[in-house]
Design a protein around this motif. Structure first.
Motif, PDB file in Angstrom:
ATOM      1  N   ALA A 176     -12.015   6.596  -3.780  1.00 49.30           N
ATOM      2  CA  ALA A 176     -12.446   6.080  -2.542  1.00 49.30           C
ATOM      3  C   ALA A 176     -13.305   4.855  -2.589  1.00 49.30           C
ATOM      4  O   ALA A 176     -13.457   4.071  -1.492  1.00 49.30           O
ATOM      5  CB  ALA A 176     -13.418   7.292  -1.697  1.00 49.30           C
ATOM      6  N   VAL A 195     -11.004  -0.016  -7.094  1.00 47.44           N
ATOM      7  CA  VAL A 195     -10.530   1.469  -7.107  1.00 47.44           C
ATOM      8  C   VAL A 195      -9.393   1.431  -8.065  1.00 47.44           C
ATOM      9  O   VAL A 195      -8.398   0.691  -8.283  1.00 47.44           O
ATOM     10  CB  VAL A 195     -10.011   1.968  -5.508  1.00 47.44           C
ATOM     11  CG1 VAL A 195     -11.281   2.146  -4.690  1.00 47.44           C
ATOM     12  CG2 VAL A 195      -9.131   1.044  -5.139  1.00 47.44           C
ATOM     13  N   ILE A 202      -3.712   5.823  -3.948  1.00 44.35           N
ATOM     14  CA  ILE A 202      -5.034   4.850  -4.119  1.00 44.35           C
ATOM     15  C   ILE A 202      -6.012   6.276  -4.919  1.00 44.35           C
ATOM     16  O   ILE A 202      -6.154   7.298  -4.072  1.00 44.35           O
ATOM     17  CB  ILE A 202      -5.739   4.470  -3.081  1.00 44.35           C
ATOM     18  CG1 ILE A 202      -4.825   3.695  -2.302  1.00 44.35           C
ATOM     19  CG2 ILE A 202      -7.015   3.961  -3.248  1.00 44.35           C
ATOM     20  CD1 ILE A 202      -4.578   2.228  -2.870  1.00 44.35           C
ATOM     21  N   VAL A 250      -5.428   2.571  -8.924  1.00 42.26           N
ATOM     22  CA  VAL A 250      -4.182   2.805  -8.066  1.00 42.26           C
ATOM     23  C   VAL A 250      -3.030   3.435  -8.913  1.00 42.26           C
ATOM     24  O   VAL A 250      -3.001   2.840 -10.023  1.00 42.26           O
ATOM     25  CB  VAL A 250      -3.735   1.408  -7.464  1.00 42.26           C
ATOM     26  CG1 VAL A 250      -2.625   1.627  -6.598  1.00 42.26           C
ATOM     27  CG2 VAL A 250      -4.829   0.821  -6.784  1.00 42.26           C
ATOM     28  N   PRO A 268      -8.057  -0.795   1.087  1.00 40.27           N
ATOM     29  CA  PRO A 268      -8.930  -0.314   0.079  1.00 40.27           C
ATOM     30  C   PRO A 268      -9.941  -1.250  -0.581  1.00 40.27           C
ATOM     31  O   PRO A 268      -9.555  -2.342  -0.552  1.00 40.27           O
ATOM     32  CB  PRO A 268      -8.036   0.457  -0.810  1.00 40.27           C
ATOM     33  CG  PRO A 268      -6.614  -0.244  -0.807  1.00 40.27           C
ATOM     34  CD  PRO A 268      -6.761  -1.025   0.540  1.00 40.27           C
ATOM     35  N   PRO A 276       0.770  -1.238  -0.133  1.00 39.98           N
ATOM     36  CA  PRO A 276       0.084  -0.045  -0.112  1.00 39.98           C
ATOM     37  C   PRO A 276       0.865   1.269   0.063  1.00 39.98           C
ATOM     38  O   PRO A 276       2.069   1.031   0.444  1.00 39.98           O
ATOM     39  CB  PRO A 276      -0.719  -0.088   1.259  1.00 39.98           C
ATOM     40  CG  PRO A 276      -0.628  -1.663   1.744  1.00 39.98           C
ATOM     41  CD  PRO A 276       0.610  -2.033   1.138  1.00 39.98           C
TER      42      PRO A 276
END
Ligand SMILES: [Zn+2]
Ligand SMILES: [Zn+2]
Length: 679
Positions: free
Chosen positions: A81, A43, A78, A45, A39, A25
């Protein structure tokens, strides 16, 4: 050093490798400690990749990685949300990567606009909010339609409407001119009234401003259009409108099936038999097949509409997996056209136009009708020959003749795009050269000579190139300015020509004896679709089909019993020969500059396949119909299995082995599951 519980992000990146990539991460704000909260999947990245950065999509979280800890890099950021895909779309993409055995990063990239995958200084400007947090769309007004439905149409609309809220696949088998689009509009209105989104898939060329305009006239707003000609920002905006729920109706070509739609309530696939639903390169998915799966997973109804359903779909309907809805008649007084075969062996012809066809064209023009002349071959002539020594202009890069484009003053290869000036004389013996055979450009010239006072229009990839060109041709036909329309396959794609009373099909014989087992199906569909352009309003239609094989059982069955009769015979043949839909196929296609090494690679792959231990047939290596294209030799293996499950088990074990095989330099190979063309 123990860093506590490791959290590994599995990121799908747009690369040709069949796997996801592991990252730590991103470093937290306060300390060098990685953030521990996982997360959500889906999403975007931003990650380091080699010397550059890429934006991928998080598809998994793992506790450990096969990559040594020292080599694991941390993601940079990231970007979202919440997932950029609704849950059904996300699952569909992962499923499709498995099923088509295609790199998951490329599959996800196909579903996400480029503008959302570009690493920019201000990537945050492209933040995407999740579908669940979608703003409430303004209510969409449906303008009542002036069209009065026939009782058959009303029944179909009711059946589809009654199925809203759950999965149901409907085959809408409606003859050309039976008003399928009106049925779609009513069914969509019913879905929209429930607060649902509707997805409408149309073939590549059928997505004209005319069709979109028809939707815009019926609905007050909330329509997004997705197709391959959009600019990057247009695509991003349309995609966001669909993904946020602001767009209530999404109309698009093939790739729209991958679009995120949080409140999907109905899917329509128009002309479901159309070949453009199958992507023929890269991620070789079938949008039609994925649409059915998507409907199942989203628990919504799907309507597969066609005048000439694919044999696969007819078989699904015969097995009661799909409900069949029929529109066997045209509304009003319009009648189905009469089909006649013209025996080319018995009648003299002038540049491909038989005497009966020339007479019929004259008769219909004199009666004020419009005429369509169909020939699925563009250019002036498919070959330029020397009568003296037999030399013919061939492509230097392919096993193919060059097509003469007289107006452009060029010889062109329709397979690799090579072009050359037209030679003045034979390069062998200096004799004059003659164009042999006909393309649409030459047919147009012949018709100009035979019917000088009848204005003409030509519709093929040469005249429809460029934005608005296709529309301009269609407008001329609609306004009645053009009396004769000459065209290729493009004519068959759902355009409405109300005054056409005669259709002449110049060459029905392409496809009668082709090696591809689907060739006859495509021929029957083309003939039926082109014939359906005749006699749309109150004019009775006439269709002349020129052939040298008027006794061919397929043509006889098609003329006598229509497309359904043909389909019954063709399905019986497929069952006997164990072709799809009674078996499952996959192809390994490969190409290289060295043909011997290419065969060696495929023979090796076949050999390893036989060792996998699944009961599949491995046919080949076979040379492609065009053995050399763009300087590459082409060959393939065909895998045949009794069921989807057996084929999938085989591919899952075989492909990793094929990936380890050494091939000749420049070798390219690909897997095609459920191939549409097997030549
Ligand atoms: Zn010559
Ligand atoms: Zn070529």
């Amino acid at each position: 050093v123990d860093k506590g519980i490791a959290l590994i992000l599995r990121v799908a990146l747009d690369t040709p490798l069949r796997r996801a990539f592991d990252y730590l991460p991103p470093a937290g704000d306060s300390a060098a400690e990685p953030t521990l909260a996982a997360p959500p999947l889906g999403v975007r990245v931003r990650v380091p990749f080699g010397r550059r950065q890429m934006i991928g999509v998080l598809i998994g979280i793992a506790g450990e990685s096969e990559v040594p800890a020292a080599k694991l890099k941390a993601a940079h950021e990231i970007l979202d949300a919440a997932s950029v895909f609704d849950p059904v779309t996300f699952e569909l993409l992962l499923w499709a990567a498995d099923y088509y055995h295609h790199p998951v990063g490329e599959v996800i990239a196909a579903a996400l606009p480029v503008a959302l995958r570009m690493v920019r200084a201000r990537a945050a400007a492209n933040r995407v909010s999740a579908g669940q947090a979608a703003p409430t769309a303004a209510p969409i007004e449906c303008r009542p339609s002036e069209v009065i439905l026939t009782s058959e149409q009303a029944q179909v609309v009711e059946a589809i409407g009654a199925s809203l809220g759950g999965y149901r696949a409907h085959l809408l088998h409606g003859v050309t001119g039976s008003g399928k689009t009106e049925v779609y509009l009513r069914a969509i209105a019913a879905a929209v009234a429930r607060g649902d989104q509707a997805l409408v898939l149309v073939p590549e060329i059928a997505l004209t401003p005319q069709l979109v305009e028809r939707f815009r006239r019926r609905f007050s707003g909330g329509i997004a259009v997705l197709h391959s000609a959009l600019s990057g920002t247009e695509r991003r905006d349309a995609w966001r409108a669909a993904q946020s729920g602001l767009a209530v109706i999404v109309i698009g070509t093939r790739s729209a099936v991958l679009c995120s739609l949080p409140r999907l309530g109905l899917i329509v696939v128009d002309e479901e038999h159309d070949a453009s639903y199958k992507q023929q390169e890269g991620f070789r998915y079938s949008a039609r097949d994925l649409a059915v799966l998507r409907a199942q997973r989203a628990r919504v109804p799907i309507v597969l509409g066609s005048a000439t359903p694919s044999l696969e779909t007819l078989e699904n309907a015969a097995q009661a997996r799909y409900a069949t809805l029929k529109l066997p008649q045209r509304p009003g007084t319009a009648r189905a056209p009469r089909l006649h075969l013209v025996d080319l062996r018995k009648h003299a012809s002038d540049q491909g136009l038989s005497q009966p066809a020339i007479q019929a064209i004259g008769r219909h023009l004199a009666d004020g009708g419009q005429v369509i002349v169909f020939l699925n071959r563009r250019g002036y002539a498919p070959a330029l020959f020397c009568n003296q020594c037999g030399w013919a202009a061939s492509c230097a890069h392919c096993d193919a003749r060059m097509t003469l484009h007289r107006r452009a003053g060029q010889l062109r290869c329709h397979h690799c795009g090579a072009a050359a000036p037209v030679p003045a004389t034979c390069s062998n013996c200096r004799h004059d050269l003659n164009p042999l055979g006909q393309g649409t450009e030459r047919v147009e010239e012949t018709l100009a000579r035979l019917f000088p006072s009848a204005p003409r229009a030509r519709l093929d990839r040469d005249t429809a190139a460029g934005r608005g060109a296709l529309e301009a041709v269609l407008q001329r036909v609609h306004r009645g300015e053009a009396r004769i329309l000459i065209g290729t396959q493009m004519l068959t794609k759902g355009h409405d020509f109300p005054d056409v009373s005669l259709v002449v099909i110049l060459d029905a014989d392409q496809g009668l004896f082709a090696s591809d087992f689907r060739a006859t199906e495509r021929l029957a569909q083309t003939i039926t679709q082109v014939a359906g352009r005749a006699g749309r309003a109150s004019r009775p239609g006439e269709v002349l089909i020129q052939t040298e094989f008027p006794e061919h059982p397929l043509l006889v069955r098609l003329i006598r019993d229509g497309y359904e009769g043909f389909a019954a015979s063709a399905l019986a043949e497929r069952r006997h020969a164990e072709w799809p839909p009674y078996s499952r196929l996959a192809m390994l296609r490969a190409e290289a500059r060295d043909s011997l090494a290419l065969d060696g690679f495929l023979a090796g792959a076949a050999d390893r396949g036989r060792g996998v231990g699944e009961s599949v047939k491995i046919l080949g290596p076979a040379t492609a119909l065009m053995a050399r294209r763009a300087d590459h030799f082409r060959a393939h293996l065909l895998i045949e299995a009794a069921s989807r499950a057996v084929l999938q088990r085989f591919l899952a074990r075989w492909i990793p082995v094929v990936e380890t095989l050494a091939g000749p330099p420049g070798l390219r190979w690909s897997i095609d599951v459920d191939p549409l063309e097997v030549d």
